[in-house]
Design an enzyme around this catalytic site. Structure first.
Site, short mmCIF file in Angstrom:
data_model
loop_
_atom_site.label_atom_id
_atom_site.label_comp_id
_atom_site.label_asym_id
_atom_site.label_seq_id
_atom_site.Cartn_x
_atom_site.Cartn_y
_atom_site.Cartn_z
N LYS A 189 15.02 -27.06 51.84
CA LYS A 189 16.04 -26.68 50.86
C LYS A 189 16.06 -25.10 50.66
CE LYS A 189 12.67 -25.95 47.07
NZ LYS A 189 12.41 -26.43 45.50
N ARG B 294 10.92 -29.93 34.17
CA ARG B 294 12.26 -29.74 34.93
C ARG B 294 12.73 -31.07 34.81
NH1 ARG B 294 11.55 -25.67 39.89
NH2 ARG B 294 10.98 -27.91 40.97
N TYR C 212 20.78 7.64 45.20
CA TYR C 212 21.59 7.72 43.83
C TYR C 212 20.50 8.21 42.79
CZ TYR C 212 25.61 5.22 45.18
OH TYR C 212 26.98 4.74 46.02
#
Length: 370
Positions: free
Chosen positions: A52, A144, A273
């Protein structure tokens, strides 16, 4: 762009170039891992590797042709992945998340496909449909998908109501700990699963396929092997028990990029940054063609490093969307390869996960082929 190139040890490596990121898949490492895993299986246990999420970022098209010599079938998450596997193999496929009702016709001509039942509602719908190969998923504590084990009688009632006994080909559950860090709970799940399986088989009047093992279950004890094992991350060279208990597994994936430019910056100059890095002296900076849009964890700049020309160089400055910087020396040249992740101490998936507060699964799926 997919190509093959020679490695130093005269093996072939599968290379996928994705913008500035180069993902390499080592078939020899994959085969070694398969042998390690299969040598631990109890006699008769079937090997259904999990592919998967595009084979955990390794690419279904890359790993299934290699796995097919050794596997008895495959586990995928979605119908789309089942299609991708079916183009490469005729072996049985378990779709772990089941299918939507409108997809039932789509899978009818795809060969031997097993659908996992999501919950009681999904179970009833599938019993009323023309689907013939169902695997009942039992929730033994993961919370789940799956039918709560306490609802066994409801399962039996639905089977009786729709005369659906012949559709049931297997039963499975999923461990709540991928690393088996709570063995008492793991043993409890296994005991519950055995009890439910026994009652279900008694009701059906026949044996059905049983599956509970993830990577940890496959590697640890044959009591968890049942009829089908579903190893995932260990196939790709990552032990669920961590880098200090790796069973000699070999990482299959490495990630590299190239040096875009090298520049000298003066003392007191900032890099990246938010000016999180300020040079304490004049330094040489290598700018690499990879960033967080390529799956690189942004947090890696705090402790991470890369290898260029077999030397270790520290990442400096916040990682940008498609670039990052390293503190380098005068041996580094534009165009040089920079290894970001691989089978080298300090840049394994374990190491990157540890440095960024992630898990190796997350690193492979994000850094790999998406």
């Amino acid at each position: 762009m997919l190509k093959f190139c020679d490695m130093e040890e005269n093996h072939l490596v599968i290379t996928k170039v994705i913008k500035g990121k180069v993902v390499e898949i080592n078939p020899q490492s994959l085969i070694k891992n398969i042998h390690i895993i299969k040598d631990r299986l109890k006699h008769g246990a079937r090997f259904f590797p999990v592919v998967k999420s595009n084979a955990y970022g390794h690419g279904i098209e890359n790993v299934v042709p290699i796995l097919d010599e050794f596997s008895d079938g495959y586990c995928v998450g979605r119908v789309e992945e089942a299609h991708a596997v079916r183009l490469l193999s005729e072996k049985p496929i378990i779709i772990l998340k089941g299918v939507e009702n409108y997809q039932i016709d789509e899978i009818s001509n795809m060969g031997e496909i097993f659908l996992v039942v999501r919950d009681l509602e999904d179970f009833e719908i599938k019993l009323r449909s023309k689907v013939q190969n169902l695997i009942i998923k039992i929730d033994t504590g993961m919370g789940r998908l799956g039918i709560l084990y306490k609802d066994l009688q409801k399962i039996l009632d639905l089977l009786g109501k729709y005369n659906g006994k012949d559709k049931i080909k297997g039963v499975m559950t999923h461990f709540a700990y991928s690393d088996f860090s709570d063995m008492e709970f793991i043993k409890s799940q296994n005991e519950i699963f055995d009890r439910i399986s026994e009652n279900l088989e008694r009701f059906l009047g026949r044996r059905i396929l049983k599956s509970i093992s993830n990577s940890a279950g496959t590697l640890s004890d044959s009591v968890f092997h049942k009829d089908i094992v579903r190893p995932g991350i260990c196939i790709y060279g990552i032990s669920p028990f961590g880098k200090n208990n790796d069973f000699s597994l070999k990482p299959v994936m490495s990630v590299k990029t190239r040096v875009l430019a090298v520049k000298i910056i003066p003392k007191g100059w900032s890099v990246g940054y938010s000016r999180r890095f300020i040079s304490a002296d004049q330094i040489r900076v290598g700018i690499l063609d990879i960033g967080y849009s390529d799956g690189l964890p942004r947090k890696l700049w705090e402790e991470g490093f890369v290898f260029i020309r077999n030397k270790k160089f520290k990442i400096i400055g916040v990682i940008s969307m498609d670039m990052m910087c390293v503190l380098c020396d005068d041996t580094v040249r534009p165009g040089d390869e920079a290894y970001i992740m691989g089978d080298v101490e300090g840049i394994t998936a374990y190491d990157l996960a540890e440095k960024t507060g992630a898990i190796p699964y997350e690193i492979l799926c994000s850094m790999g082929i998406r």
